[in-house]
Write a protein that holds these residues in place. Sequence first.
Motif, short mmCIF file in Angstrom:
data_model
loop_
_atom_site.label_atom_id
_atom_site.label_comp_id
_atom_site.label_asym_id
_atom_site.label_seq_id
_atom_site.Cartn_x
_atom_site.Cartn_y
_atom_site.Cartn_z
N ALA A 169 1.05 -1.59 0.08
CA ALA A 169 -0.56 0.07 0.27
C ALA A 169 0.51 0.99 -0.17
CB ALA A 169 -0.83 0.32 1.30
N HIS A 170 0.90 2.16 -0.82
CA HIS A 170 1.25 2.95 -0.59
C HIS A 170 0.08 4.67 -1.80
CE1 HIS A 170 1.63 1.34 -4.98
NE2 HIS A 170 1.84 2.69 -5.33
N ILE A 171 0.71 5.54 -1.48
CA ILE A 171 -0.36 7.01 -2.03
C ILE A 171 0.76 7.38 -3.64
CG2 ILE A 171 -0.61 8.94 -1.68
CD1 ILE A 171 -0.14 8.12 1.44
N VAL A 203 4.60 6.28 1.47
CA VAL A 203 3.96 5.84 2.43
C VAL A 203 4.18 6.92 3.41
CG1 VAL A 203 5.28 3.88 1.29
CG2 VAL A 203 6.62 4.80 3.08
N THR A 204 3.36 6.06 4.34
CA THR A 204 2.33 7.22 5.65
C THR A 204 3.20 6.50 6.30
OG1 THR A 204 1.29 5.78 5.74
CG2 THR A 204 1.16 8.04 5.28
N ALA A 205 3.50 6.44 8.23
CA ALA A 205 4.50 5.28 9.17
C ALA A 205 3.84 4.21 8.94
CB ALA A 205 4.24 6.17 9.93
N GLU A 206 2.54 4.30 8.92
CA GLU A 206 1.74 2.78 8.82
C GLU A 206 1.92 2.03 7.52
OE1 GLU A 206 -2.44 3.28 9.33
OE2 GLU A 206 -1.68 4.57 11.72
N GLN A 207 1.72 2.47 6.65
CA GLN A 207 2.72 1.70 5.38
C GLN A 207 3.81 1.10 5.05
OE1 GLN A 207 1.34 4.87 2.45
NE2 GLN A 207 -1.29 3.84 2.16
N LEU A 208 4.09 1.65 6.12
CA LEU A 208 6.30 2.22 5.81
C LEU A 208 6.21 0.37 6.42
CD1 LEU A 208 8.67 1.87 5.08
CD2 LEU A 208 8.68 3.76 6.68
N ALA A 209 5.71 0.80 8.17
CA ALA A 209 5.67 -0.83 9.31
C ALA A 209 4.87 -1.97 8.22
CB ALA A 209 4.35 -0.10 10.04
N ASP A 210 4.17 -1.92 7.47
CA ASP A 210 3.58 -3.31 6.49
C ASP A 210 4.34 -3.57 5.41
OD1 ASP A 210 1.31 -2.78 8.19
OD2 ASP A 210 -0.04 -1.99 7.05
N LEU A 223 7.73 -2.90 5.83
CA LEU A 223 8.65 -4.43 6.69
C LEU A 223 8.45 -4.87 7.57
CD1 LEU A 223 10.52 -0.70 8.63
CD2 LEU A 223 11.33 -1.95 6.65
N LYS A 224 7.16 -5.71 7.09
CA LYS A 224 6.89 -7.20 7.68
C LYS A 224 6.85 -7.42 6.01
CE LYS A 224 3.26 -5.40 11.51
NZ LYS A 224 2.51 -5.64 11.70
N THR A 225 6.87 -7.26 4.81
CA THR A 225 6.93 -8.10 3.52
C THR A 225 8.52 -8.37 3.60
OG1 THR A 225 7.88 -6.09 2.43
CG2 THR A 225 5.43 -6.92 2.64
N TYR A 226 9.68 -7.88 4.17
CA TYR A 226 10.64 -8.16 4.25
C TYR A 226 11.34 -8.99 4.90
CZ TYR A 226 11.62 -4.93 0.21
OH TYR A 226 11.99 -4.79 -0.65
N GLU A 227 10.25 -9.56 6.26
CA GLU A 227 10.45 -10.03 7.25
C GLU A 227 11.16 -11.37 6.99
OE1 GLU A 227 7.67 -10.80 11.31
OE2 GLU A 227 8.00 -8.54 11.19
N VAL A 228 11.80 -12.08 7.85
CA VAL A 228 12.13 -13.58 8.11
C VAL A 228 12.32 -13.98 9.14
CG1 VAL A 228 14.19 -15.05 7.20
CG2 VAL A 228 13.96 -13.25 5.84
N ALA A 229 11.81 -15.31 9.46
CA ALA A 229 10.96 -15.97 10.15
C ALA A 229 12.33 -16.95 10.74
CB ALA A 229 9.95 -16.67 10.16
#
Length: 90
Positions: free
Chosen positions: A35-37, A45-52, A54-60
């Motif tokens: 999501a972006h504007i 991107v807003t701060a919330e969109q940036l956090a989301d 970053l979650k796409t790059y998260e490695v378990a």
Amino acid sequence: MTHALPQLTPLADVARLLRIPPRRIADRARARQFAHIRIGKERYVTAEQLADLLKTYEVAPVAVKSDREKALDETRERLARSGTRRRPAA
């Protein structure tokens, strides 16, 4: 009644923060992978969109197995390979 506008961060700044090529994040934005504007030709991107994002790059994390667990897994695999074949009773 006034509404506070969210802080918008340009994608070029996000790429610099993440230390990835700006082209990579721009391609993902065009493909609508996060999501972006979009205002005109610029994307933000807003701060919330940036956090989301970053979650796409998260490695378990990977669970580390003990030697005993590894040996048990090997035994299970060996038994599964052997199937239902059993030695004849003596």
